[in-house]
Design an enzyme around this catalytic site. Sequence first.
Site, PDB file in Angstrom:
ATOM      1  N   ASP A 115       0.802  -1.226   0.000  1.00  0.00           N
ATOM      2  CA  ASP A 115       0.000   0.000   0.000  1.00  0.00           C
ATOM      3  C   ASP A 115       0.833   1.274   0.000  1.00  0.00           C
ATOM      4  OD1 ASP A 115      -2.685  -1.058  -0.018  1.00  0.00           O
ATOM      5  OD2 ASP A 115      -2.265  -1.818   1.990  1.00  0.00           O
ATOM      6  N   ASP A 175      -7.090  -3.736  -5.879  1.00  0.00           N
ATOM      7  CA  ASP A 175      -6.705  -2.457  -5.261  1.00  0.00           C
ATOM      8  C   ASP A 175      -5.268  -2.059  -5.609  1.00  0.00           C
ATOM      9  OD1 ASP A 175      -8.365  -4.324  -3.807  1.00  0.00           O
ATOM     10  OD2 ASP A 175      -8.533  -2.906  -2.151  1.00  0.00           O
TER      11      ASP A 175
END
Length: 391
Positions: A115, A175
């Site tokens: 991330d 994602d």
Amino acid sequence: MHKKLAGTFAFFVVGLTAQAQSVSVSKVFADAEKQTQVMLTSIAEAKGSNPDLVAPRTLDNGKLKLVASKDWTSGFFAGELWMLYEFTHKPEWKSKAEAFTALLEKEKFNGGTHDMGFKIYCSYGTGYRLTKDASYKDVIVQSAKTLSTRFNPTVGCIRSWDHHKEQWGYPVIIDNMMNLELLFAATKLTGDSSFYKIAVSHANTTMKNHFRADYSSYHVIDYDTATGNVVKRNTHQGYADESAWSRGQAWGLYGYTMCYRETKNPAYLKQAEHIAAYILNHPNLPADKIPYWDFNAPNIPNEPRDVSAAGVMASGLLELAKYSKNKKEYLSVANTILQNLAKSYRSPIGENKGFIMLHSTGSKPANSEVDVPLNYGDYYYLEALLRQNKK
């Protein structure tokens, strides 16, 4: 349907009205400033003497939940502050943005997560775009180097999670498309094409394996690291393995639009257009264009919405409109989304600890963060408004 939301007919009327008018971006940003002042006070109260808590994430039973820098959502609030500065040019927002951005710097060495884009590019990347601060450039480049260590050339993708190892050997989630922007930025900042090549490989492999014939996306693909073959396709946050988790569809739309911007590869433009068609033509997309948390959730229309997915969709469509022959349709839908978000899904001023948007859904299967504010809902809403203002 949530008790605070109007009925289907009312949404239909709002949707039609929204197509004929635009959001007052100045008014919404003025309200966002007021809410963010509330949030800053709420953060100070909730943080107390714990220096590890650096950013607001959501409300948990009405209480503000703060997270450490390692949390995947830690960069969004700093990014919001930068966007307030971008729109208003007020030095106090720049000062706050700098302060909250600085709290994330150590994440540039955190190789235990994919991330990095969410944490660093939404904060340092936005700050660098506005200030050209050389120290921000250094953090972006180091973060890209760290993210690159998670790339497996046999698989052709960056590994997503290190958790749930009993369930997946090498999981890649849709994602992760959003973290590629950091890699593209690093190539532009350094001239080192290795970052670019990793991003392209990841985008190509994801395009090959994550999407069904109708261009809906799986959430999680598990790979065999010895062969690069797909082991299984399933979900973690969606309703079912074969369902279309709404935020996942939005990540794909936004991600391939961004990849086209950075590479000008027409395959990415076509992919983004196909994903957009899936979303916009889906019979379960409500008239107000704010999606339910999953397009195949079993109790529609009595299912929670996901405002965060709507914000990502709107922002992605506004950029896609710059490149696509379908510009008129994309702008119309994005405008409808933003108008309806402003009208029916914002927090009253002074409430909800300062969050701007309500009615997002984090993980319905886990009964986690359902029908609550989420910081990335606020972030992508503001980004979409800025993009609309520039079009």
